[in-house]
Scaffold this active site. Structure first.
Site, mmCIF file in Angstrom:
data_model
loop_
_atom_site.group_PDB
_atom_site.id
_atom_site.type_symbol
_atom_site.label_atom_id
_atom_site.label_comp_id
_atom_site.label_asym_id
_atom_site.label_seq_id
_atom_site.Cartn_x
_atom_site.Cartn_y
_atom_site.Cartn_z
ATOM 1 N N THR A 184 25.647 12.945 -12.698
ATOM 2 C CA THR A 184 25.222 11.993 -13.730
ATOM 3 C C THR A 184 25.616 12.519 -15.213
ATOM 4 O OG1 THR A 184 22.904 11.187 -14.347
ATOM 5 C CG2 THR A 184 23.035 13.388 -13.825
ATOM 6 N N VAL A 207 20.556 11.143 -8.681
ATOM 7 C CA VAL A 207 21.914 11.220 -8.144
ATOM 8 C C VAL A 207 22.533 10.110 -9.240
ATOM 9 C CG1 VAL A 207 23.704 11.095 -6.509
ATOM 10 C CG2 VAL A 207 21.389 12.026 -6.011
ATOM 11 N N SER A 208 23.507 10.311 -9.793
ATOM 12 C CA SER A 208 24.295 9.208 -10.665
ATOM 13 C C SER A 208 23.474 8.568 -11.587
ATOM 14 C CB SER A 208 25.280 8.438 -9.679
ATOM 15 O OG SER A 208 26.172 7.637 -10.466
ATOM 16 N N TRP A 209 23.232 7.235 -11.305
ATOM 17 C CA TRP A 209 22.294 6.425 -12.030
ATOM 18 C C TRP A 209 20.862 7.196 -11.943
ATOM 19 C CZ3 TRP A 209 17.879 4.037 -10.562
ATOM 20 C CH2 TRP A 209 17.234 2.820 -11.268
#
Length: 289
Positions: free
Chosen positions: A127, A101-103
């Site tokens: 992401t 998720v994301s980072w």
């Protein structure tokens, strides 16, 4: 039916990692979660609870986050991927499905590339490919560069609509519920996470990711504009893109919608095409003679 989590803190070469496992069956490989920057594992619990209870789930706090210790020197993404593989060894897991998720999506990409035998399927949510990404608005990125929202919950509630978008723009209770689950380890761990991704990009090797990949994107994501997720789906050979009508944290705010999409992807067994030689009939053999 309540779902219990088994929490453990393990030591790997002097680094303490806080882990949580929701036991499941052997129906599918366990799902390993790589969380977003500064996010402790409690923040993904609403998403985990929306998944099929038979799916075993592994979550952990990366170094410097939540209940994990903060290292004296920072890790880069390859080092964090190696640490995740060693954590799986310690917990006695072999192959897993991975979601980032994301980072954590960048870390999941690194894990899938460096340990292809450990990662059966890959799920990338909100992401990008790193340094080459199309950035969000400068004022959003400036707020993301500071760990203040994790250290000062009231600040996190105030800026949530601007940085997360989607449901957070419409429902203030979402931000308050999210902030209530935050467990900060201080500023240093957050800055170490920023350093992990400094200058990193996967754009030049995304085409080598062979795992079936599900790409999930929010259409109102101030941090990761949608074009970045389209780029991932275009560059990864065996991928599919789903666009969710929400913001950056759709995995939590739209868990009941996203979980079935993920479960269908996990349950699907894609078989390789088998090319069989065409049978030669007696007549054709006679014609040859």
């Amino acid at each position: 039916m309540p779902q219990s989590f088994v929490f453990r803190t393990i030591e790997l070469d002097g680094q303490y990692l806080r882990t949580a496992v929701r036991p499941g069956s052997n129906k599918w490989p366990p799902l390993l979660i790589f969380n977003g920057i500064g996010a402790n594992l409690e923040l993904v619990m609403p998403f985990v609870r929306a998944l099929d209870p038979e799916l075993e789930v592994i979550a952990f706090d990366v170094p410097g986050v939540g209940g994990s210790s903060t290292p004296a020197t920072p890790f880069r993404f390859p080092g964090l991927a190696k640490l995740a593989a060693r954590m799986l060894d310690y917990l006695n897991y072999g192959q897993v499905n991975a979601i980032g998720v994301s980072w954590g999506g960048a870390l999941a990409q690194q894990f899938a590339r460096d340990y292809p035998e450990r990662c059966k399927k890959l799920i990338l949510a909100a992401t990008s490919a790193g340094a080459v990404m199309v950035p969000g608005k400068p004022k959003v990125l400036l707020k993301m560069a500071s760990p203040r929202r994790y250290i000062q919950p009231s600040h996190g509630v105030r800026i949530a609509p601007d940085i997360y978008g989607g449901g957070f723009r419409r429902d203030p209770d979402l931000a308050r519920a999210h902030a209530a689950k935050v467990r900060s380890s201080g500023k240093l761990g957050y800055y170490w996470q920023l350093f992990a991704g400094l200058g990193w990009t996967s754009i030049h090797w995304l085409h080598r990711i062979k795992q079936p990949t599900l790409v999930l994107a929010g259409d109102d994501d101030p941090i990761i504009p949608l074009v970045n997720m389209r780029m991932l789906a275009w560059r990864i050979p065996n991928s599919e893109l789903h666009i969710i009508d929400d913001g950056h944290l759709f995995l939590v705010t739209r868990a009941d919608t996203v979980a079935p999409i993920i479960m269908r992807f996990i349950a699907e067994e894609r078989l390789r095409a088998v090319v069989r030689p065409r049978a030669i009939s007696d007549n054709s053999e006679g014609a040859k003679e």
